[in-house]
Design a protein around this motif. Structure first.
Motif, mmCIF file in Angstrom:
data_model
loop_
_atom_site.group_PDB
_atom_site.id
_atom_site.type_symbol
_atom_site.label_atom_id
_atom_site.label_comp_id
_atom_site.label_asym_id
_atom_site.label_seq_id
_atom_site.Cartn_x
_atom_site.Cartn_y
_atom_site.Cartn_z
ATOM 1 N N GLY A 102 -9.047 11.002 -4.143
ATOM 2 C CA GLY A 102 -7.614 10.930 -4.378
ATOM 3 C C GLY A 102 -7.124 9.527 -4.679
ATOM 4 O O GLY A 102 -7.910 8.595 -4.885
ATOM 5 N N SER A 103 -5.826 9.374 -4.660
ATOM 6 C CA SER A 103 -5.167 8.135 -5.077
ATOM 7 C C SER A 103 -5.655 6.904 -4.323
ATOM 8 O O SER A 103 -5.879 5.845 -4.913
ATOM 9 C CB SER A 103 -3.654 8.276 -4.895
ATOM 10 N N MET A 104 -5.846 7.025 -3.023
ATOM 11 C CA MET A 104 -6.153 5.839 -2.219
ATOM 12 C C MET A 104 -7.635 5.510 -2.115
ATOM 13 O O MET A 104 -8.012 4.573 -1.405
ATOM 14 C CB MET A 104 -5.562 5.989 -0.820
ATOM 15 N N HIS A 105 -8.488 6.282 -2.806
ATOM 16 C CA HIS A 105 -9.926 6.027 -2.684
ATOM 17 C C HIS A 105 -10.646 6.081 -4.026
ATOM 18 O O HIS A 105 -11.814 6.452 -4.085
ATOM 19 C CB HIS A 105 -10.549 7.004 -1.685
ATOM 20 N N ILE A 106 -9.965 5.702 -5.086
ATOM 21 C CA ILE A 106 -10.606 5.654 -6.399
ATOM 22 C C ILE A 106 -11.604 4.503 -6.426
ATOM 23 O O ILE A 106 -11.301 3.391 -5.983
ATOM 24 C CB ILE A 106 -9.552 5.476 -7.509
ATOM 25 N N ALA A 107 -12.795 4.782 -6.957
ATOM 26 C CA ALA A 107 -13.827 3.751 -7.035
ATOM 27 C C ALA A 107 -14.697 3.989 -8.264
ATOM 28 O O ALA A 107 -14.787 5.112 -8.762
ATOM 29 C CB ALA A 107 -14.693 3.759 -5.779
ATOM 30 N N ASP A 108 -15.299 2.929 -8.756
ATOM 31 C CA ASP A 108 -16.327 3.024 -9.803
ATOM 32 C C ASP A 108 -17.248 1.818 -9.627
ATOM 33 O O ASP A 108 -16.973 0.724 -10.134
ATOM 34 C CB ASP A 108 -15.709 3.037 -11.197
ATOM 35 N N LEU A 109 -18.322 2.012 -8.883
ATOM 36 C CA LEU A 109 -19.212 0.905 -8.544
ATOM 37 C C LEU A 109 -19.896 0.323 -9.776
ATOM 38 O O LEU A 109 -20.256 -0.853 -9.787
ATOM 39 C CB LEU A 109 -20.249 1.365 -7.523
ATOM 40 N N MET A 113 -15.743 -1.943 -9.253
ATOM 41 C CA MET A 113 -14.559 -1.503 -8.507
ATOM 42 C C MET A 113 -15.043 -0.801 -7.247
ATOM 43 O O MET A 113 -15.458 0.355 -7.291
ATOM 44 C CB MET A 113 -13.715 -0.563 -9.377
ATOM 45 N N MET A 114 -15.017 -1.529 -6.111
ATOM 46 C CA MET A 114 -15.563 -0.998 -4.864
ATOM 47 C C MET A 114 -14.646 0.034 -4.219
ATOM 48 O O MET A 114 -15.039 0.691 -3.266
ATOM 49 C CB MET A 114 -15.844 -2.133 -3.883
ATOM 50 N N GLY A 115 -13.444 0.137 -4.705
ATOM 51 C CA GLY A 115 -12.571 1.198 -4.222
ATOM 52 C C GLY A 115 -11.215 0.726 -3.772
ATOM 53 O O GLY A 115 -11.045 -0.380 -3.270
ATOM 54 N N ALA A 116 -10.237 1.602 -4.000
ATOM 55 C CA ALA A 116 -8.964 1.459 -3.310
ATOM 56 C C ALA A 116 -9.232 1.788 -1.846
ATOM 57 O O ALA A 116 -10.277 2.340 -1.505
ATOM 58 C CB ALA A 116 -7.927 2.399 -3.917
ATOM 59 N N ASN A 117 -8.300 1.462 -0.965
ATOM 60 C CA ASN A 117 -8.583 1.603 0.457
ATOM 61 C C ASN A 117 -7.296 1.896 1.212
ATOM 62 O O ASN A 117 -6.331 1.137 1.111
ATOM 63 C CB ASN A 117 -9.234 0.329 0.981
ATOM 64 N N GLY A 118 -7.290 2.979 1.952
ATOM 65 C CA GLY A 118 -6.098 3.353 2.704
ATOM 66 C C GLY A 118 -5.920 2.585 3.995
ATOM 67 O O GLY A 118 -4.897 2.728 4.661
ATOM 68 N N ILE A 119 -6.908 1.765 4.374
ATOM 69 C CA ILE A 119 -6.829 0.994 5.616
ATOM 70 C C ILE A 119 -6.328 -0.413 5.297
ATOM 71 O O ILE A 119 -6.931 -1.131 4.503
ATOM 72 C CB ILE A 119 -8.191 0.938 6.320
ATOM 73 N N LEU A 120 -5.255 -0.802 5.911
ATOM 74 C CA LEU A 120 -4.587 -2.064 5.601
ATOM 75 C C LEU A 120 -5.501 -3.259 5.866
ATOM 76 O O LEU A 120 -6.012 -3.436 6.971
ATOM 77 C CB LEU A 120 -3.310 -2.186 6.439
ATOM 78 N N GLY A 121 -5.740 -4.056 4.834
ATOM 79 C CA GLY A 121 -6.541 -5.265 4.981
ATOM 80 C C GLY A 121 -8.036 -5.035 5.000
ATOM 81 O O GLY A 121 -8.810 -5.979 5.177
ATOM 82 N N ALA A 122 -8.476 -3.782 4.781
ATOM 83 C CA ALA A 122 -9.898 -3.459 4.933
ATOM 84 C C ALA A 122 -10.755 -3.961 3.775
ATOM 85 O O ALA A 122 -11.975 -4.003 3.889
ATOM 86 C CB ALA A 122 -10.076 -1.949 5.081
ATOM 87 N N GLY A 123 -10.140 -4.346 2.671
ATOM 88 C CA GLY A 123 -10.921 -4.810 1.530
ATOM 89 C C GLY A 123 -11.499 -6.202 1.699
ATOM 90 O O GLY A 123 -12.492 -6.551 1.044
ATOM 91 N N ALA A 124 -10.916 -7.007 2.581
ATOM 92 C CA ALA A 124 -11.346 -8.405 2.711
ATOM 93 C C ALA A 124 -12.802 -8.543 3.154
ATOM 94 O O ALA A 124 -13.575 -9.280 2.528
ATOM 95 C CB ALA A 124 -10.407 -9.160 3.651
ATOM 96 N N PRO A 125 -13.240 -7.859 4.206
ATOM 97 C CA PRO A 125 -14.656 -7.991 4.564
ATOM 98 C C PRO A 125 -15.589 -7.400 3.513
ATOM 99 O O PRO A 125 -16.725 -7.880 3.359
ATOM 100 C CB PRO A 125 -14.767 -7.232 5.900
#
Length: 325
Positions: A102-109, A113-125
Motif C-alpha cells: 500500500g501507500s506507506m510501504h512502496i519499495a523497489d530495491l 528505493m528501500m521503501g516508504a515507512n509508516g514508522i516515524l523516523g525509521a528510515g534513518a538507521p
C-alpha cells in the motif's frame, strides 16, 4: 542557446516532468480517495516536489534512499514505475509490492528505493545500513534518509546521526521541514529553530535551503552528495517547504491559518516558480511545458485505469514476503 542553469535543457525538462508527475499523481489520489476508491491511509506530498527531485537528480540506482509515510514523491523522483505505484496503492496484484504494502510501504530495491515507512523516523538507521554497506563494499554509493520536522525529534534519527558521524558514513539526513508534525507546529514542538545546529552537535556539517526552489536544492544536494561520495562523511540538509494538503487525507487542517493553503498554492508553488524562472530565461517555452503537462495527465489517467482493472492478490500470496511462513 546555452542554458544559464546548472542543467542542460533536456535535464531541465526531465526535472519538470518528474515534479509534474508527482503533483498530478497526488492530486489524483486526493480526488479518488475522497470518492472511497482507495483503501488504507494516504499522506500526500504535493507542494514538496522540488526537494525530492532536486536531490534525486544526482543519484544512481546503487544509491539507497529510505522514505517516510509521505513517500510517493520520493518513489517517483527515484524512478519507481508510476503504474506499478498506482496499482500498489489500489491494493492490486500488479503493484510494485504485489498490492500488499500500500501507500506507506512502496519499495523497489532494484532502483535503490528501500521503501516508504509508516514508522516515524525509521528510515534513518536503514540509510546508515546502506551507507555502511557502500563503505565496506568500496563503491561510491550513498545512503539518504528523508524525514520531517516531527521525526527529527525521534531518538532513532538522533542516534543514527551519531552513528553516521562516528563511522564517517556516506549518509545524508534530509529534513523536509513543512512546518507541521501532523497537526503540531514546528515552532511549538522543537526547542531549537536550527537543524544545522543540531547537526553540529554530532560534529557534522548542515545546510538549510529554500525547499520550494528546485535550483537551491539541486545545487546544495550536489555539494553534499559529492562530499559523501569522496569519503568526507555525513551531512544534514534541511529543506524548508510546504505541503498543500493535510497530514493525511481526511485531515480537517484546523491547525492552519485561514487561507494558508491557498496562499501557498499561489505564492509558494515549486512548479510555478520553476516554470517562471526557466521560461523567463528563454530556455523552455510555455508550449513545451504544456506538452509535458498533457503527457503526464495521460500517464496518470492510464495508471488509474490499469489499477482499477487489475486483479487483487490471491489468498495464496498471504504467506509470501514474510519472515515466517
Amino acid at each position: 542557446m546555452s542554458s544559464p542553469f546548472p542543467l542542460p535543457k533536456e535535464r531541465l525538462l526531465d526535472a519538470y516532468r518528474k515534479m509534474k508527475t508527482i503533483r498530478d499523481f497526488e492530486e489524483r489520489l486526493h480526488v479518488d480517495f475522497a470518492r472511497g476508491e482507495i483503501p488504507g491511509f494516504v499522506h500526500l506530498y504535493a507542494g514538496e516536489e522540488a526537494a525530492a527531485v532536486g536531490i534525486m537528480m544526482h543519484l544512481h540506482d546503487r544509491d539507497r534512499i529510505a522514505s517516510t509515510h509521505r513517500g510517493h514523491g520520493h518513489c517517483i523522483a527515484k524512478g519507481v514505475d508510476v503504474k506499478a505505484m498506482m496499482a500498489e496503492i489500489y491494493g492490486k496484484a500488479t503493484g510494485c509490492c504485489g498490492g500488499k504494502g500500500g501507500s506507506m510501504h512502496i519499495a523497489d530495491l532494484s532502483l535503490g528505493m528501500m521503501g516508504a515507512n509508516g514508522i516515524l523516523g525509521a528510515g534513518a538507521p536503514l540509510a546508515c545500513g546502506a551507507a555502511l554497506a557502500a563503505q565496506k563494499l568500496g563503491h561510491d554509493g550513498i545512503g539518504i534518509t528523508f524525514f520531517g520536522d516531527g521525526a527529527a525529534n525521534q531518538g532513532t534519527v538522533l542516534e543514527s546521526m551519531n552513528l553516521a558521524a562516528i563511522w564517517n558514513l556516506p549518509a545524508i539526513f534530509v529534513v523536509e521541514n513543512n512546518g507541521y508534525a501532523e497537526a503540531t507546529s514546528v515552532d511549538y514542538a522543537t526547542a531549537s529553530d536550527s537543524y544545522v545546529d543540531r547537526a553540529a552537535g554530532f560534529g557534522m556539517p548542515g545546510m538549510t535551503v529554500d525547499g520550494i526552489d528546485f535550483f537551491a536544492v539541486f545545487e546544495a544536494a550536489g555539494e553534499i552528495i559529492k562530499r559523501a561520495r569522496e569519503g568526507a562523511g555525513p551531512t544534514l540538509l534541511e529543506c524548508k517547504t510546504v505541503r498543500f494538503f493535510g497530514h493525511f487525507e481526511g485531515d480537517a487542517q484546523t491547525y492552519k491559518a485561514p487561507g494558508e493553503n491557498e496562499h501557498n498554492r499561489e505564492h509558494n508553488d515549486c512548479l510555478k516558480l520553476f516554470r517562471a524562472k526557466v521560461s523567463d530565461a528563454g530556455v523552455i517555452s510555455a508550449a513545451e511545458f504544456d506538452a509535458i503537462d498533457d503527457e503526464v495527465g495521460k500517464l496518470i489517467d492510464e495508471a488509474v485505469e490499469l489499477a482499477i482493472a487489475a486483479p487483487e492478490p490471491g489468498a495464496a500470496k498471504l504467506t509470501t514476503d514474510v519472515y515466517v511462513n
